[in-house]
Design a protein around this motif. Structure first.
Motif, short mmCIF file in Angstrom:
data_model
loop_
_atom_site.label_atom_id
_atom_site.label_comp_id
_atom_site.label_asym_id
_atom_site.label_seq_id
_atom_site.Cartn_x
_atom_site.Cartn_y
_atom_site.Cartn_z
N TYR A 26 0.92 -1.20 0.02
CA TYR A 26 -0.14 -0.04 0.08
C TYR A 26 0.89 1.40 -0.02
N ALA A 27 1.93 1.03 0.83
CA ALA A 27 2.93 2.22 0.74
C ALA A 27 3.29 2.74 -0.34
N VAL A 28 3.70 1.88 -1.27
CA VAL A 28 4.37 1.75 -2.70
C VAL A 28 3.21 2.65 -3.25
N SER A 29 1.90 1.94 -3.26
CA SER A 29 0.88 2.56 -4.28
C SER A 29 0.71 3.90 -3.76
N ALA A 30 0.75 4.29 -2.48
CA ALA A 30 0.63 5.93 -2.15
C ALA A 30 1.67 6.85 -2.22
N GLY A 31 2.69 6.19 -2.81
CA GLY A 31 3.75 7.25 -3.26
C GLY A 31 4.93 7.09 -2.37
N TYR A 32 5.07 6.27 -1.46
CA TYR A 32 6.26 6.55 -0.22
C TYR A 32 7.26 5.85 -0.91
N HIS A 33 8.51 6.26 -0.55
CA HIS A 33 9.68 5.76 -1.07
C HIS A 33 10.42 4.92 -0.55
N ALA A 34 10.33 4.68 0.80
CA ALA A 34 10.93 3.75 1.50
C ALA A 34 10.05 3.28 2.74
N CYS A 35 10.44 2.22 3.55
CA CYS A 35 9.56 1.78 4.57
C CYS A 35 10.72 1.86 5.98
N LEU A 36 9.72 2.20 7.33
CA LEU A 36 10.69 2.00 8.36
C LEU A 36 10.29 0.75 8.81
N LEU A 37 10.84 -0.41 8.97
CA LEU A 37 10.35 -1.55 9.21
C LEU A 37 10.57 -2.06 10.91
N SER A 38 9.35 -1.91 11.52
CA SER A 38 9.34 -2.57 12.74
C SER A 38 9.30 -4.02 13.12
N LEU A 39 10.21 -4.49 13.95
CA LEU A 39 10.06 -6.02 14.18
C LEU A 39 9.22 -6.48 15.36
#
Length: 355
Positions: free
Chosen positions: A111-124
Protein backbone atom coordinates in the motif's frame (compact mmCIF):
# COMPACT_ATOMS: atom_id res chain seq x y z
CA UNK A 1 10.44 -0.40 -6.00
CA UNK A 2 14.24 -0.15 -5.75
CA UNK A 3 16.59 2.42 -4.25
CA UNK A 4 17.63 3.50 -7.74
CA UNK A 5 13.99 4.42 -8.43
CA UNK A 6 14.09 7.17 -5.80
CA UNK A 7 14.44 10.71 -7.13
CA UNK A 8 18.17 11.55 -7.15
CA UNK A 9 17.71 14.82 -5.27
CA UNK A 10 15.78 13.04 -2.52
CA UNK A 11 18.31 10.22 -2.34
CA UNK A 12 21.27 12.61 -2.16
CA UNK A 13 19.58 14.52 0.66
CA UNK A 14 19.06 11.31 2.61
CA UNK A 15 22.66 10.21 2.04
CA UNK A 16 24.01 13.57 3.17
CA UNK A 17 21.84 13.40 6.29
CA UNK A 18 18.63 15.26 6.96
CA UNK A 19 15.92 15.87 9.54
CA UNK A 20 13.11 13.30 9.34
CA UNK A 21 10.38 13.85 11.96
CA UNK A 22 8.21 10.93 13.04
CA UNK A 23 4.82 12.50 12.28
CA UNK A 24 2.17 12.64 15.05
CA UNK A 25 -1.51 12.05 14.33
CA UNK A 26 -3.89 15.03 14.49
CA UNK A 27 -7.22 14.20 16.15
CA UNK A 28 -10.21 16.29 17.15
CA UNK A 29 -12.05 16.20 20.47
CA UNK A 30 -14.04 13.17 19.24
CA UNK A 31 -10.79 11.33 18.47
CA UNK A 32 -11.51 11.54 14.75
CA UNK A 33 -8.91 12.33 12.13
CA UNK A 34 -8.37 16.10 11.99
CA UNK A 35 -7.27 16.62 8.40
CA UNK A 36 -6.94 20.41 8.67
CA UNK A 37 -4.42 20.25 11.50
CA UNK A 38 -2.67 17.24 9.97
CA UNK A 39 -2.11 19.27 6.81
CA UNK A 40 -0.91 22.23 8.88
CA UNK A 41 1.62 19.97 10.58
CA UNK A 42 2.98 18.70 7.25
CA UNK A 43 3.28 22.26 5.95
CA UNK A 44 5.13 23.27 9.12
CA UNK A 45 7.65 20.48 8.72
CA UNK A 46 8.28 21.20 5.06
CA UNK A 47 8.67 24.94 5.58
CA UNK A 48 10.99 24.20 8.52
CA UNK A 49 13.31 22.51 6.02
CA UNK A 50 13.02 18.80 6.78
CA UNK A 51 14.41 16.31 4.28
CA UNK A 52 11.82 13.62 4.91
CA UNK A 53 8.73 12.61 6.88
CA UNK A 54 7.93 9.27 8.51
CA UNK A 55 4.24 8.35 8.82
CA UNK A 56 2.51 5.34 10.34
CA UNK A 57 5.26 4.99 12.94
CA UNK A 58 5.14 5.03 16.75
CA UNK A 59 4.49 8.78 16.98
CA UNK A 60 1.60 8.41 14.51
CA UNK A 61 0.13 5.84 16.94
CA UNK A 62 0.27 2.20 15.92
CA UNK A 63 -3.45 2.04 16.82
CA UNK A 64 -4.33 3.63 13.47
CA UNK A 65 -4.28 0.07 12.18
CA UNK A 66 -6.82 -1.17 14.73
CA UNK A 67 -9.05 1.81 13.92
CA UNK A 68 -8.89 1.22 10.16
CA UNK A 69 -7.05 4.50 9.63
CA UNK A 70 -3.71 3.31 8.23
CA UNK A 71 -4.55 3.85 4.58
CA UNK A 72 -6.49 7.06 5.26
CA UNK A 73 -3.62 8.68 7.16
CA UNK A 74 -0.87 7.57 4.78
CA UNK A 75 -2.86 8.70 1.77
CA UNK A 76 -3.75 12.09 3.25
CA UNK A 77 -0.18 12.82 4.32
CA UNK A 78 1.32 11.71 1.01
CA UNK A 79 -1.12 13.86 -0.92
CA UNK A 80 -0.41 16.93 1.22
CA UNK A 81 3.35 16.42 0.91
CA UNK A 82 2.99 16.37 -2.88
CA UNK A 83 0.75 19.45 -2.93
CA UNK A 84 2.94 21.55 -0.64
CA UNK A 85 6.14 20.35 -2.31
CA UNK A 86 4.79 21.52 -5.66
CA UNK A 87 3.85 24.89 -4.17
CA UNK A 88 7.26 25.31 -2.54
CA UNK A 89 9.33 23.76 -5.33
CA UNK A 90 10.71 21.08 -3.03
CA UNK A 91 11.18 17.33 -2.88
CA UNK A 92 11.38 15.25 0.30
CA UNK A 93 11.61 11.59 1.24
CA UNK A 94 8.35 9.90 2.20
CA UNK A 95 8.80 7.06 4.70
CA UNK A 96 5.97 4.72 5.69
CA UNK A 97 5.98 2.81 8.95
CA UNK A 98 5.49 -0.91 8.29
CA UNK A 99 4.89 -3.37 11.11
CA UNK A 100 3.10 -6.56 12.13
CA UNK A 101 3.58 -10.15 11.02
CA UNK A 102 4.87 -10.87 7.55
CA UNK A 103 1.43 -10.99 5.95
CA UNK A 104 0.48 -7.62 7.45
CA UNK A 105 3.85 -6.05 6.68
CA UNK A 106 3.68 -7.14 3.04
CA UNK A 107 0.20 -5.64 2.75
CA UNK A 108 1.32 -2.36 4.34
CA UNK A 109 4.44 -2.12 2.19
CA UNK A 110 2.47 -2.68 -0.99
CA UNK A 111 0.00 0.00 0.00
CA UNK A 112 2.84 2.40 0.86
CA UNK A 113 4.31 1.98 -2.62
CA UNK A 114 0.91 2.60 -4.21
CA UNK A 115 0.51 5.74 -2.07
CA UNK A 116 3.79 7.20 -3.29
CA UNK A 117 6.16 6.40 -0.43
CA UNK A 118 9.83 5.94 -1.22
CA UNK A 119 10.89 3.69 1.68
CA UNK A 120 9.55 1.97 4.76
CA UNK A 121 10.72 2.04 8.36
CA UNK A 122 10.42 -1.63 9.26
CA UNK A 123 9.43 -2.46 12.83
CA UNK A 124 10.06 -6.00 14.08
CA UNK A 125 8.25 -5.51 17.39
CA UNK A 126 5.48 -7.99 16.51
CA UNK A 127 8.00 -10.77 15.82
CA UNK A 128 9.66 -11.09 19.21
CA UNK A 129 9.20 -14.86 19.35
CA UNK A 130 10.76 -15.46 15.94
CA UNK A 131 14.26 -16.80 15.33
CA UNK A 132 16.95 -14.63 13.81
CA UNK A 133 16.60 -16.40 10.46
CA UNK A 134 12.84 -15.85 10.51
CA UNK A 135 13.39 -12.16 11.24
CA UNK A 136 15.84 -11.88 8.35
CA UNK A 137 13.45 -13.71 6.01
CA UNK A 138 10.74 -11.22 6.99
CA UNK A 139 13.06 -8.31 6.19
CA UNK A 140 14.03 -9.81 2.83
CA UNK A 141 10.40 -10.15 1.81
CA UNK A 142 9.65 -6.51 2.60
CA UNK A 143 12.85 -5.31 0.90
CA UNK A 144 11.70 -7.11 -2.24
CA UNK A 145 8.71 -4.71 -2.30
CA UNK A 146 10.34 -1.38 -1.46
CA UNK A 147 13.52 0.14 0.01
CA UNK A 148 13.84 -0.58 3.71
CA UNK A 149 15.16 1.47 6.61
CA UNK A 150 16.05 -0.90 9.42
CA UNK A 151 14.81 -0.01 12.88
CA UNK A 152 16.49 -0.83 16.19
CA UNK A 153 13.72 0.09 18.65
CA UNK A 154 14.33 0.28 22.38
CA UNK A 155 12.63 -2.50 24.40
CA UNK A 156 10.88 -0.05 26.77
CA UNK A 157 8.48 0.97 23.96
CA UNK A 158 8.06 -2.43 22.33
CA UNK A 159 11.38 -3.23 20.69
CA UNK A 160 13.74 -6.13 21.29
CA UNK A 161 17.46 -6.74 21.61
CA UNK A 162 18.96 -7.46 18.19
CA UNK A 163 22.55 -8.75 18.21
CA UNK A 164 25.50 -7.78 16.05
CA UNK A 165 25.07 -10.95 13.95
CA UNK A 166 21.53 -9.94 13.02
CA UNK A 167 22.60 -6.51 11.84
CA UNK A 168 25.51 -7.88 9.83
CA UNK A 169 23.15 -10.21 7.97
CA UNK A 170 20.52 -7.48 7.65
CA UNK A 171 23.08 -5.13 6.09
CA UNK A 172 23.69 -7.68 3.34
CA UNK A 173 20.04 -7.64 2.21
CA UNK A 174 19.58 -5.89 -1.14
CA UNK A 175 17.46 -2.72 -1.13
CA UNK A 176 18.34 -1.60 2.41
CA UNK A 177 18.53 2.20 2.30
CA UNK A 178 19.51 2.98 5.87
CA UNK A 179 19.19 2.04 9.53
CA UNK A 180 17.56 4.04 12.29
CA UNK A 181 19.31 3.22 15.55
CA UNK A 182 17.05 3.83 18.52
CA UNK A 183 18.00 1.33 21.25
CA UNK A 184 18.74 4.23 23.65
CA UNK A 185 21.92 2.31 24.43
CA UNK A 186 25.46 3.19 23.33
CA UNK A 187 26.64 -0.45 23.28
CA UNK A 188 23.83 -1.59 21.03
CA UNK A 189 24.23 1.44 18.77
CA UNK A 190 27.87 0.50 18.31
CA UNK A 191 26.83 -3.07 17.39
CA UNK A 192 24.91 -1.70 14.40
CA UNK A 193 27.72 0.58 13.21
CA UNK A 194 30.30 -2.22 13.47
CA UNK A 195 28.00 -4.71 11.73
CA UNK A 196 27.42 -2.40 8.76
CA UNK A 197 31.16 -1.83 8.38
CA UNK A 198 32.00 -5.53 8.71
CA UNK A 199 29.38 -6.29 6.05
CA UNK A 200 31.11 -3.82 3.72
CA UNK A 201 27.97 -1.71 3.40
CA UNK A 202 29.11 1.52 5.03
CA UNK A 203 28.86 3.40 1.73
CA UNK A 204 25.46 1.96 0.80
CA UNK A 205 23.56 2.03 4.10
CA UNK A 206 23.14 5.47 5.67
CA UNK A 207 23.01 5.57 9.45
CA UNK A 208 20.43 7.70 11.26
CA UNK A 209 20.03 8.29 14.96
CA UNK A 210 16.78 7.53 16.70
CA UNK A 211 18.43 7.88 20.11
CA UNK A 212 16.41 10.84 21.34
CA UNK A 213 18.47 10.84 24.55
CA UNK A 214 21.80 11.31 22.71
CA UNK A 215 21.06 13.30 19.55
CA UNK A 216 23.95 15.75 19.43
CA UNK A 217 26.74 13.32 20.43
CA UNK A 218 25.42 10.81 17.89
CA UNK A 219 25.65 13.41 15.13
CA UNK A 220 29.11 14.64 16.15
CA UNK A 221 30.85 11.30 16.67
CA UNK A 222 33.10 9.75 14.05
CA UNK A 223 33.37 5.99 14.38
CA UNK A 224 36.67 4.34 13.45
CA UNK A 225 35.82 0.66 13.01
CA UNK A 226 38.62 -1.89 12.69
CA UNK A 227 37.69 -4.44 10.02
CA UNK A 228 39.49 -7.07 7.98
CA UNK A 229 39.72 -4.45 5.24
CA UNK A 230 41.29 -1.89 7.57
CA UNK A 231 39.92 1.05 9.54
CA UNK A 232 36.59 2.37 8.28
CA UNK A 233 35.47 5.81 9.41
CA UNK A 234 31.74 6.41 9.41
CA UNK A 235 29.26 8.85 10.87
CA UNK A 236 25.59 8.97 11.74
CA UNK A 237 24.38 11.41 9.11
CA UNK A 238 20.94 12.55 10.27
CA UNK A 239 18.02 11.79 12.53
CA UNK A 240 14.69 10.04 12.18
CA UNK A 241 13.26 11.10 15.49
CA UNK A 242 10.07 11.53 17.45
CA UNK A 243 11.78 14.38 19.28
CA UNK A 244 12.24 16.24 16.01
CA UNK A 245 8.49 16.35 15.38
CA UNK A 246 8.43 19.36 17.71
CA UNK A 247 10.64 22.48 17.61
CA UNK A 248 11.51 21.23 14.14
CA UNK A 249 12.91 24.44 12.72
CA UNK A 250 15.54 24.41 15.46
CA UNK A 251 16.33 20.78 14.66
CA UNK A 252 17.01 21.67 11.03
CA UNK A 253 19.25 24.55 12.12
CA UNK A 254 21.08 22.22 14.52
CA UNK A 255 21.79 19.59 11.87
CA UNK A 256 22.93 22.24 9.38
CA UNK A 257 25.25 23.62 12.06
CA UNK A 258 26.69 20.17 12.78
CA UNK A 259 27.28 19.43 9.09
CA UNK A 260 29.00 22.79 8.58
CA UNK A 261 31.19 22.25 11.64
CA UNK A 262 32.27 18.78 10.55
CA UNK A 263 32.96 19.98 7.02
CA UNK A 264 35.16 22.78 8.38
CA UNK A 265 37.33 20.44 10.44
CA UNK A 266 37.19 22.84 13.37
CA UNK A 267 37.10 21.69 16.98
CA UNK A 268 33.69 20.95 18.49
CA UNK A 269 32.71 23.92 20.68
CA UNK A 270 31.81 23.24 24.29
CA UNK A 271 28.56 25.17 23.83
CA UNK A 272 27.31 22.62 21.33
CA UNK A 273 27.84 19.77 23.78
CA UNK A 274 26.07 21.79 26.48
CA UNK A 275 23.17 22.38 24.12
CA UNK A 276 23.07 18.64 23.49
CA UNK A 277 22.48 18.00 27.17
CA UNK A 278 19.77 20.64 27.20
CA UNK A 279 18.07 18.92 24.27
CA UNK A 280 18.20 15.64 26.21
CA UNK A 281 16.55 17.36 29.18
CA UNK A 282 13.73 18.66 26.98
CA UNK A 283 13.32 15.18 25.57
CA UNK A 284 12.89 13.78 29.08
CA UNK A 285 9.96 16.16 29.58
CA UNK A 286 8.34 15.55 26.20
CA UNK A 287 8.84 11.77 26.29
CA UNK A 288 7.91 11.40 29.97
CA UNK A 289 10.97 9.42 31.00
CA UNK A 290 9.99 9.89 34.65
CA UNK A 291 7.09 7.52 33.99
CA UNK A 292 8.81 5.08 31.63
CA UNK A 293 7.60 6.93 28.50
CA UNK A 294 3.91 6.52 29.39
CA UNK A 295 3.09 10.04 28.22
CA UNK A 296 5.50 10.30 25.28
CA UNK A 297 2.88 10.78 22.56
CA UNK A 298 0.61 13.14 24.55
CA UNK A 299 3.75 15.04 25.54
CA UNK A 300 4.57 15.76 21.91
CA UNK A 301 0.94 16.68 21.28
CA UNK A 302 1.08 19.14 24.18
CA UNK A 303 3.96 21.04 22.61
CA UNK A 304 2.11 21.17 19.28
CA UNK A 305 -1.05 22.28 21.11
CA UNK A 306 0.77 25.14 22.78
CA UNK A 307 2.00 26.28 19.38
CA UNK A 308 -1.48 26.08 17.83
CA UNK A 309 -0.61 23.27 15.43
CA UNK A 310 -2.86 20.81 17.31
CA UNK A 311 -6.20 21.48 18.97
CA UNK A 312 -5.54 19.12 21.86
CA UNK A 313 -3.51 16.18 23.16
CA UNK A 314 -6.05 13.48 22.31
CA UNK A 315 -4.84 9.99 21.39
CA UNK A 316 -6.79 7.10 19.90
CA UNK A 317 -6.40 5.29 23.22
CA UNK A 318 -8.39 7.42 25.71
CA UNK A 319 -6.14 6.17 28.52
CA UNK A 320 -3.04 7.59 26.83
CA UNK A 321 -2.79 10.99 28.48
CA UNK A 322 -0.21 13.31 29.99
CA UNK A 323 1.28 11.86 33.16
CA UNK A 324 0.91 13.68 36.49
CA UNK A 325 3.47 16.46 36.56
CA UNK A 326 4.39 16.12 32.87
CA UNK A 327 2.74 19.38 31.86
CA UNK A 328 4.75 21.19 34.53
CA UNK A 329 7.94 19.55 33.24
CA UNK A 330 7.21 20.78 29.72
CA UNK A 331 6.68 24.28 31.10
CA UNK A 332 9.98 24.00 32.99
CA UNK A 333 12.04 23.15 29.91
CA UNK A 334 10.26 25.84 27.90
CA UNK A 335 11.42 28.40 30.48
CA UNK A 336 14.88 26.90 30.96
CA UNK A 337 15.81 26.70 27.27
CA UNK A 338 13.97 29.39 25.29
CA UNK A 339 16.65 29.21 22.57
CA UNK A 340 15.56 25.65 21.70
CA UNK A 341 11.93 26.34 20.74
CA UNK A 342 10.69 27.61 17.39
CA UNK A 343 7.49 29.27 18.61
CA UNK A 344 8.24 32.51 16.77
CA UNK A 345 8.70 30.64 13.48
CA UNK A 346 5.40 28.79 13.97
CA UNK A 347 3.41 31.87 14.96
CA UNK A 348 4.65 33.71 11.90
CA UNK A 349 3.26 31.08 9.51
CA UNK A 350 0.44 29.36 11.40
CA UNK A 351 -2.45 31.15 9.69
CA UNK A 352 -1.11 30.16 6.26
CA UNK A 353 -0.61 26.54 7.29
CA UNK A 354 -4.15 26.28 8.69
CA UNK A 355 -5.85 27.58 5.51
Amino acid sequence: MKIQDINKEILNSFRKGCVIPAVPLALDENRKFDEQHQKALIRYYMDAGVGGLAVGVHSTQFEIREHGMFEQVLSAVSSEIDSWATLRGRTILKVAGVCGNTEQAIREARYAVSAGYHACLLSLAALKEKSMEELLSHCRQIAAIMPVIGFYLQPSVGGMALPYDFWKEFAAIPNVLGIKMAPFNRYKTFDVVRAVCDAGKENEITLYTGNDDNIVPDLLTEYAISTEEGIKKVRIKGGLLGHWCVWTRKAVELLNEVHALLDSGKDIPHELLTRGVQITDTNAAFFDTANDFAGCIPGLHEVLRRQGLFKGTWCLNPHEVLSPGQEDEITRVYKAYPHLNDDAFVSGHLSEWLK
